[in-house]
Design an enzyme around this catalytic site. Structure first.
Site, PDB file in Angstrom:
ATOM      1  N   ARG A 235       0.846  -1.192   0.000  1.00  0.00           N
ATOM      2  CA  ARG A 235       0.000   0.000   0.000  1.00  0.00           C
ATOM      3  C   ARG A 235       0.886   1.249   0.000  1.00  0.00           C
ATOM      4  O   ARG A 235       1.865   1.320   0.747  1.00  0.00           O
ATOM      5  CB  ARG A 235      -0.931   0.019   1.221  1.00  0.00           C
ATOM      6  CG  ARG A 235      -2.072  -0.991   1.161  1.00  0.00           C
ATOM      7  CD  ARG A 235      -3.083  -0.628   0.090  1.00  0.00           C
ATOM      8  NE  ARG A 235      -4.208  -1.553   0.032  1.00  0.00           N
ATOM      9  CZ  ARG A 235      -4.270  -2.612  -0.768  1.00  0.00           C
ATOM     10  NH1 ARG A 235      -3.243  -2.893  -1.562  1.00  0.00           N
ATOM     11  NH2 ARG A 235      -5.330  -3.396  -0.768  1.00  0.00           N
ATOM     12  N   GLU A 264      -4.012   7.217  -5.888  1.00  0.00           N
ATOM     13  CA  GLU A 264      -3.998   6.592  -7.202  1.00  0.00           C
ATOM     14  C   GLU A 264      -5.247   6.937  -7.997  1.00  0.00           C
ATOM     15  O   GLU A 264      -6.331   6.992  -7.417  1.00  0.00           O
ATOM     16  CB  GLU A 264      -3.890   5.067  -7.024  1.00  0.00           C
ATOM     17  CG  GLU A 264      -2.590   4.670  -6.342  1.00  0.00           C
ATOM     18  CD  GLU A 264      -2.509   3.200  -5.958  1.00  0.00           C
ATOM     19  OE1 GLU A 264      -1.424   2.753  -5.592  1.00  0.00           O
ATOM     20  OE2 GLU A 264      -3.567   2.512  -6.022  1.00  0.00           O
ATOM     21  N   HIS A 283       0.349   0.057 -10.040  1.00  0.00           N
ATOM     22  CA  HIS A 283      -0.462  -0.838  -9.209  1.00  0.00           C
ATOM     23  C   HIS A 283      -0.932  -2.054 -10.020  1.00  0.00           C
ATOM     24  O   HIS A 283      -2.133  -2.352 -10.104  1.00  0.00           O
ATOM     25  CB  HIS A 283      -1.668  -0.096  -8.632  1.00  0.00           C
ATOM     26  CG  HIS A 283      -2.211  -0.761  -7.396  1.00  0.00           C
ATOM     27  ND1 HIS A 283      -2.765  -0.042  -6.364  1.00  0.00           N
ATOM     28  CD2 HIS A 283      -2.295  -2.062  -7.016  1.00  0.00           C
ATOM     29  CE1 HIS A 283      -3.169  -0.862  -5.410  1.00  0.00           C
ATOM     30  NE2 HIS A 283      -2.890  -2.107  -5.790  1.00  0.00           N
TER      31      HIS A 283
END
Length: 316
Positions: A235, A264, A283
Site C-alpha cells: 500500500r 492513485e 499498481h
C-alpha cells in the site's frame, strides 16, 4: 436475482469472461462508475460487485434491495462495514488470490533495480549495441543479490512466498511481523529497527493500519544502509513519499521499486516521479490473468455461498 458490477474493466478488460457469474442471475456490467451514478446504477439490485467504487451508508439506504456486496479484491475499505452490519447486508472479499503474482512482482521490481533490463533493452533497440566499440556494454551498476539480506515487513502468505523466491537467489531472510509464526524455522524474526539496520533489501508486504501509515519515513530511513533498496507493492500509504524522495535524491539509500502510491492514479506532483533511482509501476502486481481468474472464480463462490446460506469469504 439482479447482479450489478460497478467497475468491471480493471478485473476483466476483455481477456476473461463473466459467464460463470451470469448463471447466477441477471447481470449488468459497467466498466467504470462515477460517484454520481452509483445509486442509480445499483437501483434494485440484490448483489453488488465492486472493486474500487465506494459503497457508503447513504448508498445502502438508498438501495434497500441490496443483500450482498462482494468486493473484487482483498481490501474492503471501499465498503462501510459498520453500516452493512447495521442494515443486515452481507459483505465478502477475495482473500489470497494474488499471493504468487504479488510475490513474483516484488522480485521483478527488485531485479529491475539490480539489472535495468528495460533500460538496456531500449538502448539496444535504439542502436547502441550495434554501434558499440565493445562486444558488450552497460550504463548502470549491476547488482548481485547472492549473499545479501532481504528484510520482509509483513510475513504472511505473500511475504513467505517472496522469501522463498529470494532464498532461491541465495539471499538470507529476516522478517518483522506483529504475529510471529513459531512453526516457521527458515526465517529470523527481528524488530523493526533491527530489520531496517540489517537489510540490504526491504520489502513491504504488510497490511495498512492506522498504526503504520507512513512508517517508512526519514526516521526509519536514517536507520537503513546507504545501499538499501526499498520494494513496496503493498500500500502506498505505508511510505512518506517526500521523505523517501529526499533520501533517494540525497543518496541516503540506493533505490526503490514502487507499485503503489498514496493517491492513485498517481498525481503529477508526487515527489517520487522525479526521485533518483525510483522505479514506479501502476499498481499492477495483482493483475496477472491467473490471479484475476481466481477473483472471478471466488466471486462466483461468494455469490453461490450467499444463495445457499453459507459463509464463503464473508466479512459480515
Amino acid at each position: 436475482m439482479k447482479i450489478v458490477v460497478l467497475d468491471g474493466y480493471t478485473l476483466n478488460p476483455g481477456d476473461l469472461n463473466w459467464n460463470q457469474i451470469k448463471t447466477l442471475g441477471d447481470i449488468i456490467i459497467y466498466d467504470r462508475t462515477d460517484s454520481a451514478d452509483i445509486i442509480s446504477r445499483i437501483g434494485d439490485a440484490e448483489v453488488v460487485l465492486t472493486n474500487k467504487t465506494p459503497i457508503r451508508k447513504e448508498t445502502m439506504k438508498a438501495c434497500p434491495n441490496i443483500k450482498l456486496i462482494s468486493v473484487l479484491a482483498t481490501g474492503y475499505d471501499v465498503v462501510d462495514i459498520e453500516a452493512a452490519k447495521q442494515l443486515g447486508i452481507a459483505v465478502c472479499n477475495i482473500p489470497a488470490y494474488g499471493t504468487y503474482s504479488v510475490a513474483q512482482f516484488a522480485i521483478a521490481l527488485l531485479l529491475e533495480v539490480c539489472y535495468h533490463v528495460g533500460y538496456h533493452d531500449n538502448a539496444v533497440k535504439k542502436g547502441r549495441w550495434e554501434n558499440s566499440a565493445d562486444w558488450c556494454f552497460w550504463d548502470k551498476p549491476l547488482l548481485e543479490l547472492y549473499g545479501k539480506t532481504m528484510g520482509i515487513i509483513g510475513y504472511g502468505r505473500i511475504g513467505q512466498t517472496t522469501g522463498k523466491i529470494a532464498r532461491a537467489l541465495g539471499m538470507k531472510i529476516i522478517a518483522n511481523d506483529k504475529h510471529e509464526n513459531p512453526t516457521l524455522k527458515d526465517v529470523e524474526y527481528v524488530s523493526f529497527d533491527d530489520l531496517c539496520s540489517r537489510a540490504d533489501v526491504i520489502v513491504l508486504h504488510c497490511s495498512l493500519t492506522k498504526e503504520n501509515q507512513q512508517f517508512i519515513d526519514k526516521k526509519a530511513i536514517a536507520k537503513m544502509k546507504k545501499n538499501a533498496i526499498i520494494i513496496n507493492n503493498a500500500r502506498g500509504q505505508l511510505i512518506n513519499e517526500k521523505d523517501l524522495a529526499d533520501a533517494l535524491n540525497e543518496g541516503r539509500i540506493y533505490a526503490a521499486g514502487i507499485d503503489v502510491v498514496s493517491k492513485e492514479p498517481i498525481e503529477k506532483d508526487n515527489p517520487l516521479l522525479k526521485a533518483k533511482n525510483c522505479y514506479i509501476t501502476p499498481h499492477m502486481s495483482w493483475g496477472s490473468v491467473e490471479a484475476r481468474k481466481r477473483i472471478m472464480d471466488m466471486t462466483y463462490e461468494n455469490i453461490q455461498g450467499y444463495l445457499n446460506d453459507k459463509a464463503v469469504n464473508r466479512i459480515v
